[in-house]
Design an enzyme around this catalytic site. Structure first.
Site, mmCIF file in Angstrom:
data_model
loop_
_atom_site.group_PDB
_atom_site.id
_atom_site.type_symbol
_atom_site.label_atom_id
_atom_site.label_comp_id
_atom_site.label_asym_id
_atom_site.label_seq_id
_atom_site.Cartn_x
_atom_site.Cartn_y
_atom_site.Cartn_z
ATOM 1 N N GLY A 173 4.967 -9.171 -16.206
ATOM 2 C CA GLY A 173 4.741 -9.790 -17.591
ATOM 3 C C GLY A 173 4.236 -8.709 -18.727
ATOM 4 O O GLY A 173 3.687 -8.964 -19.842
ATOM 5 N N GLY A 213 5.596 -6.138 -19.677
ATOM 6 C CA GLY A 213 6.602 -5.559 -20.785
ATOM 7 C C GLY A 213 7.476 -4.455 -19.913
ATOM 8 O O GLY A 213 8.209 -3.785 -20.924
ATOM 9 N N SER A 261 5.734 -1.902 -8.440
ATOM 10 C CA SER A 261 5.374 -0.954 -7.660
ATOM 11 C C SER A 261 3.909 -0.758 -7.567
ATOM 12 O O SER A 261 3.365 0.232 -8.206
ATOM 13 C CB SER A 261 6.234 0.468 -7.973
#
Length: 197
Positions: A34, A36, A105
């Site tokens: 979330g 972006g 990641s």
């Protein structure tokens, strides 16, 4: 590996780059769910495509619909997820393509290994506070995680290790999507990865 021999090819990465007028490189977006990443990565690819550069976007959710459909979200699976993506991205980079990846990641060591595998690598940290990501919650994942419906959720009960020295640090509280893309494009121009003339 036994009975496996590397076969050298006549056409090099440099030859592939030459006909594309660009450098093959991996642009690796990392950040919380979330934050972006996918939105900015998507806009970056769109802008580069408009500028006639050759790109391919590897997105975390999309990859788990195919290549990594067999992986879960435990630490071992997350490590393997990033290893596979690194190897795929390495192929794109060798082809002279600008490979754009958007993956949480979460572990520094995995991103370090990705850079070692791929070689030509730009790390972009999409820095958005947990609270802001939870407020945005575009997929409804934070609500489920906070209710205990999702386990091993990054930033909550599974750690996110922030990049120590990313090539580009974008704070989405301060920059909108277009400003973020412009910042990345400028960096690519300055580094000679793309040539707009």
């Amino acid at each position: 590996m036994k009975n496996i021999v590397w076969h050298n090819h006549k056409i090099t990465k440099e030859k592939r780059e030459e006909i594309k007028n660009q450098k093959g490189i991996c642009i690796w977006f990392t950040g919380l769910s979330g934050s972006g990443k996918s939105t900015i990565a998507n806009e970056l690819e769109y802008k580069l495509n408009q500028m006639k550069f050759h790109t391919y976007l590897l997105d975390g959710d999309n990859i788990r619909h195919g290549l990594n459909i067999d992986l879960g979200f435990d630490d071992k699976s997350r490590v393997e997820n990033i290893r596979r993506i690194s190897e795929v991205s390495k192929l794109f980079v060798d082809a002279g393509i600008i490979s754009i990846t958007a993956f949480i990641s979460p572990f520094i060591e995995d991103r370090k290994k990705a850079k070692e595998i791929i070689g030509d690598f730009i790390e972009i940290y999409i820095d958005t506070p947990f609270e802001e990501c939870a407020k945005r919650d575009p997929k409804g994942l934070y609500k489920k995680a906070l209710n205990g419906e999702i386990k091993n959720f990054t930033g909550l009960d599974s750690p996110y290790e922030e990049p120590i020295n990313p090539d580009i640090h974008i704070k989405t509280i301060n920059l909108d999507v277009q400003e973020s893309v412009d910042k990345i494009i400028k960096f690519l121009e300055q580094k000679g990865i793309i040539n707009v003339y």
